[in-house]
Scaffold this motif. Sequence first.
Motif, mmCIF file in Angstrom:
data_model
loop_
_atom_site.group_PDB
_atom_site.id
_atom_site.type_symbol
_atom_site.label_atom_id
_atom_site.label_comp_id
_atom_site.label_asym_id
_atom_site.label_seq_id
_atom_site.Cartn_x
_atom_site.Cartn_y
_atom_site.Cartn_z
ATOM 1 N N MET A 41 0.854 -1.162 0.000
ATOM 2 C CA MET A 41 0.000 0.000 0.000
ATOM 3 C C MET A 41 0.903 1.227 0.000
ATOM 4 S SD MET A 41 -2.456 1.476 3.007
ATOM 5 C CE MET A 41 -3.881 0.488 2.691
ATOM 6 N N THR A 42 0.540 2.212 -0.740
ATOM 7 C CA THR A 42 1.274 3.466 -0.778
ATOM 8 C C THR A 42 0.390 4.573 -0.231
ATOM 9 O OG1 THR A 42 2.498 2.756 -2.713
ATOM 10 C CG2 THR A 42 2.448 5.110 -2.268
ATOM 11 N N ILE A 43 0.951 5.363 0.688
ATOM 12 C CA ILE A 43 0.224 6.468 1.302
ATOM 13 C C ILE A 43 1.070 7.721 1.167
ATOM 14 C CG2 ILE A 43 -0.701 7.383 3.468
ATOM 15 C CD1 ILE A 43 -1.077 4.512 4.402
ATOM 16 N N THR A 44 0.442 8.829 0.849
ATOM 17 C CA THR A 44 1.135 10.106 0.803
ATOM 18 C C THR A 44 0.704 10.925 2.009
ATOM 19 O OG1 THR A 44 1.161 10.044 -1.609
ATOM 20 C CG2 THR A 44 1.511 12.185 -0.557
ATOM 21 N N LEU A 45 1.680 11.401 2.769
ATOM 22 C CA LEU A 45 1.394 12.219 3.942
ATOM 23 C C LEU A 45 1.932 13.626 3.722
ATOM 24 C CD1 LEU A 45 2.516 9.789 6.777
ATOM 25 C CD2 LEU A 45 0.193 10.272 6.052
ATOM 26 N N ASN A 46 1.144 14.613 4.077
ATOM 27 C CA ASN A 46 1.585 15.995 4.034
ATOM 28 C C ASN A 46 1.850 16.443 5.463
ATOM 29 O OD1 ASN A 46 1.300 16.386 1.183
ATOM 30 N ND2 ASN A 46 -0.906 16.332 1.508
ATOM 31 N N LEU A 47 3.135 16.501 5.822
ATOM 32 C CA LEU A 47 3.535 16.881 7.177
ATOM 33 C C LEU A 47 4.188 18.249 7.154
ATOM 34 C CD1 LEU A 47 5.217 13.521 8.265
ATOM 35 C CD2 LEU A 47 2.947 14.340 8.900
ATOM 36 N N PRO A 48 4.076 18.990 8.248
ATOM 37 C CA PRO A 48 4.818 20.240 8.343
ATOM 38 C C PRO A 48 6.317 19.931 8.220
ATOM 39 C CG PRO A 48 3.216 20.074 10.122
ATOM 40 C CD PRO A 48 3.245 18.755 9.429
ATOM 41 N N PRO A 49 7.075 20.798 7.595
ATOM 42 C CA PRO A 49 8.499 20.529 7.358
ATOM 43 C C PRO A 49 9.282 20.162 8.623
ATOM 44 C CG PRO A 49 7.818 22.495 6.174
ATOM 45 C CD PRO A 49 6.664 22.076 7.020
ATOM 46 N N GLN A 50 9.010 20.820 9.755
ATOM 47 C CA GLN A 50 9.771 20.521 10.968
ATOM 48 C C GLN A 50 9.457 19.120 11.480
ATOM 49 O OE1 GLN A 50 7.360 22.800 10.688
ATOM 50 N NE2 GLN A 50 6.073 22.869 12.516
ATOM 51 N N ILE A 51 8.224 18.658 11.305
ATOM 52 C CA ILE A 51 7.856 17.292 11.726
ATOM 53 C C ILE A 51 8.541 16.281 10.807
ATOM 54 C CG2 ILE A 51 5.941 15.670 12.052
ATOM 55 C CD1 ILE A 51 6.006 17.933 14.105
ATOM 56 N N GLU A 52 8.507 16.544 9.523
ATOM 57 C CA GLU A 52 9.165 15.660 8.569
ATOM 58 C C GLU A 52 10.656 15.543 8.902
ATOM 59 O OE1 GLU A 52 10.097 15.264 3.790
ATOM 60 O OE2 GLU A 52 8.755 16.843 4.492
ATOM 61 N N GLN A 53 11.295 16.673 9.193
ATOM 62 C CA GLN A 53 12.726 16.656 9.534
ATOM 63 C C GLN A 53 12.983 15.859 10.810
ATOM 64 O OE1 GLN A 53 15.272 17.586 7.614
ATOM 65 N NE2 GLN A 53 13.643 17.911 6.122
ATOM 66 N N ALA A 54 12.085 15.977 11.771
ATOM 67 C CA ALA A 54 12.251 15.230 13.023
ATOM 68 C C ALA A 54 12.169 13.724 12.763
ATOM 69 C CB ALA A 54 11.189 15.652 14.034
ATOM 70 N N TYR A 55 11.212 13.294 11.936
ATOM 71 C CA TYR A 55 11.109 11.873 11.605
ATOM 72 C C TYR A 55 12.288 11.406 10.767
ATOM 73 C CZ TYR A 55 6.487 11.121 13.598
ATOM 74 O OH TYR A 55 5.433 10.978 14.466
ATOM 75 N N LEU A 56 12.749 12.236 9.855
ATOM 76 C CA LEU A 56 13.930 11.884 9.061
ATOM 77 C C LEU A 56 15.145 11.699 9.964
ATOM 78 C CD1 LEU A 56 13.536 14.176 5.922
ATOM 79 C CD2 LEU A 56 13.670 11.674 5.935
ATOM 80 N N ALA A 57 15.309 12.587 10.947
ATOM 81 C CA ALA A 57 16.436 12.485 11.873
ATOM 82 C C ALA A 57 16.334 11.208 12.707
ATOM 83 C CB ALA A 57 16.484 13.716 12.773
#
Length: 85
Positions: A1-17
């Motif tokens: 399954m593929t899902i696209t999420l639109n997260l605020p940039p700071q949240i995305e960066q936190a998850y990436l880190a």
Amino acid sequence: MTITLNLPPQIEQAYLAEAHARGLTLEDLVRDVLLARQPSLLPISCRPDEWAREFKAWVESHDGNTVVLPDAAMERESIYGDHGR
């Protein structure tokens, strides 16, 4: 399954880190989080006979060769012996 999420940039960066710190891709981190929070496969309001059937199936799915300790093995004296007195 593929899902696209639109997260605020700071949240995305936190998850990436976090993913980077764990040595995972962001996709793997998100999958792990979702799998850890997966909902029950049984409906919340199942009938008692359905629940009993599922419970028995769950019990039977476990290894039947599990060693069962006698009650005495769990007594304080069996665990600690003469120590701690």
